[in-house]
Design an enzyme around this catalytic site. Structure first.
Site, PDB file in Angstrom:
ATOM      1  N   ASP A  84       0.849  -1.182   0.000  1.00 55.94           N
ATOM      2  CA  ASP A  84       0.000   0.000   0.000  1.00 55.94           C
ATOM      3  C   ASP A  84       0.888   1.236   0.000  1.00 55.94           C
ATOM      4  OD1 ASP A  84       0.771   0.515   2.638  1.00 55.94           O
ATOM      5  OD2 ASP A  84      -1.031  -0.341   3.497  1.00 55.94           O
ATOM      6  N   ASP A 257      -7.633  -6.960   2.896  1.00 55.41           N
ATOM      7  CA  ASP A 257      -6.540  -7.054   3.858  1.00 55.41           C
ATOM      8  C   ASP A 257      -6.999  -6.442   5.168  1.00 55.41           C
ATOM      9  OD1 ASP A 257      -4.796  -4.344   4.675  1.00 55.41           O
ATOM     10  OD2 ASP A 257      -6.150  -4.073   2.982  1.00 55.41           O
ATOM     11  N   CYS A 295     -11.597 -27.080  11.918  1.00 59.08           N
ATOM     12  CA  CYS A 295     -10.423 -26.415  11.336  1.00 59.08           C
ATOM     13  C   CYS A 295      -9.269 -27.397  11.182  1.00 59.08           C
ATOM     14  CB  CYS A 295      -9.996 -25.242  12.221  1.00 59.08           C
ATOM     15  SG  CYS A 295      -8.545 -24.341  11.611  1.00 59.08           S
ATOM     16  N   CYS A 297      -6.009 -26.359  10.742  1.00 54.05           N
ATOM     17  CA  CYS A 297      -4.732 -25.688  10.960  1.00 54.05           C
ATOM     18  C   CYS A 297      -3.871 -26.455  11.965  1.00 54.05           C
ATOM     19  CB  CYS A 297      -4.944 -24.251  11.436  1.00 54.05           C
ATOM     20  SG  CYS A 297      -5.335 -24.075  13.210  1.00 54.05           S
ATOM     21  N   HIS A 326      -4.007 -19.955  13.415  1.00 50.79           N
ATOM     22  CA  HIS A 326      -5.408 -20.352  13.337  1.00 50.79           C
ATOM     23  C   HIS A 326      -6.267 -19.282  12.667  1.00 50.79           C
ATOM     24  CE1 HIS A 326      -9.375 -21.827  14.283  1.00 50.79           C
ATOM     25  NE2 HIS A 326      -9.647 -20.623  14.749  1.00 50.79           N
TER      26      HIS A 326
END
Length: 359
Positions: A84, A257, A295, A297, A326
């Site tokens: 950015d 983002d 999940c 992860c 996570h």
């Protein structure tokens, strides 16, 4: 590109790989996503990360990074990088900055030294960094702002966008313009049309998620995205809560983002398919379930909520690392689910399930 109502599933080709959209970009403002190494980011499904021109200009300096071979080499990340412009950070300095047509003069938050960002030198800095996608310098309109202020701010952003485009020298780096206009639909429509006519390869949507209520943000998106080119990416800047990601994808946004998932992770708060888990709460002291049973992860495959709580209560840095892994994996799976649902024509059903999760 595949569409389902206003939502889109597409591919953005960059010099460092193809980005599958919709996509969430973890924030690595200072050439690192806090607590994680690049291999971990790739494993959890991150395909592109965001770095910050303001922070890297002040420390260690864009020329040093150029000498190192560019940001990809410097931070050992082989995937795409979006930088950015640093405009949001500069404008958040408030009393430490002075705005003019030339650009924005500001004092460093590190040592008080004075600096000037212009549309031209911000492009030069990002070319030195070697990012795949650069953002034009814009004036981030505050909220609230009256109509006249928002209009003048938007018009300055348009003039700066034209100057930034003229300053670009490296054809291998895409430069996105940024839509502004505050919370005024007519200004957002005008900004979208003006920037679309400039023919940028992609478009940021700035000045949202800065204090306005979520329904107002969604309304503004509905006035903005239909006017942006259908064959170019749309990037809603600074948005990262799961519900906002879903709502924005439904309205035709492709890229996101936000520091939210990593910041709340370091404070012990994690997303889950059952709602947020505030791991310091006493209810998790003896809870042997994973953070989220659905999940995949590393944290959820190996550790219990009780162990995670122990890490945070003991002040162990591993807790922040695992929670960050996570949260970023969770948002990547949300994006993957939305993309698949768009491709299979069942977005309404998937979005309804995701939006039913408490936030």
């Amino acid at each position: 590109m595949t569409t389902c109502e206003a939502a889109r599933a597409g591919e953005l080709v960059t010099p460092h790989n193809v980005i599958q959209t919709p996509v969430f970009m973890p924030v690595g403002s200072q050439a690192t996503v806090k607590t994680l190494i690049p291999d971990e980011l790739a494993t959890l499904g991150a395909s592109v990360i965001l770095s910050n021109t303001y922070h890297l200009y002040l420390r260690p300096g864009h020329e040093l990074i150029r000498e190192a071979g560019g940001l990809h080499v410097f931070m050992d990340w082989s995937g795409p990088i979006l930088t950015d412009s640093g405009g949001f950070q500069v404008f958040s300095l408030s009393e430490m900055r002075r705005l003019s047509e030339e650009g924005v003069e500001f004092q460093s938050h590190l040592d008080g030294s004075r600096h000037l960002f212009t549309p031209e030198n911000v492009v030069e800095m990002q070319e030195a960094l070697g990012s795949d996608i650069m953002m034009a310098l814009d004036e981030c309109t505050p909220y609230p702002a009256d109509f006249d202020y928002a209009r003048h701010s938007m018009e300055r952003t348009h003039r700066w966008a034209s100057r930034a485009k003229s300053a670009r020298r490296n054809d291998g780096q895409a430069l996105f313009g940024i839509v502004q206009g505050g919370v005024y639909p007519e200004l957002r429509r005008q900004s979208a049309r003006t920037l679309a006519a400039m023919d940028f390869p992609g478009y940021g949507i700035g000045g949202l998620s800065v204090g306005e209520e979520k329904p107002l943000m969604y309304e503004i998106l509905e006035h903005t995205t239909p006017l942006l080119p259908q064959n170019k990416p749309r990037y809603l800047m600074g948005v990262g809560s799961p519900d906002c990601l879903v709502e924005a994808v439904l309205r035709g946004v492709d890229m996101f983002d936000c520091v939210l998932p990593t910041r709340i992770a370091r404070n012990g708060t994690m997303f889950s398919s059952q709602g947020r888990v505030v791991i310091r709460n006493a209810q998790y002291k003896d809870d042997m379930r994973p953070i989220d049973e659905s999940c995949d992860c590393y944290a959820c495959r190996h550790f219990s909520r009780a162990y995670m709580r122990h890490l945070f209560m003991a002040g162990e840095i591993l807790g922040a690392r695992l929670a960050t892994i996570h949260n970023l994996r969770y948002l990547c799976t949300v994006m993957e689910a939305l993309r698949l649902a768009i491709e299979e024509g069942r977005l309404a059903e998937t979005a309804k399930k995701l939006l039913a999760i408490p936030n």
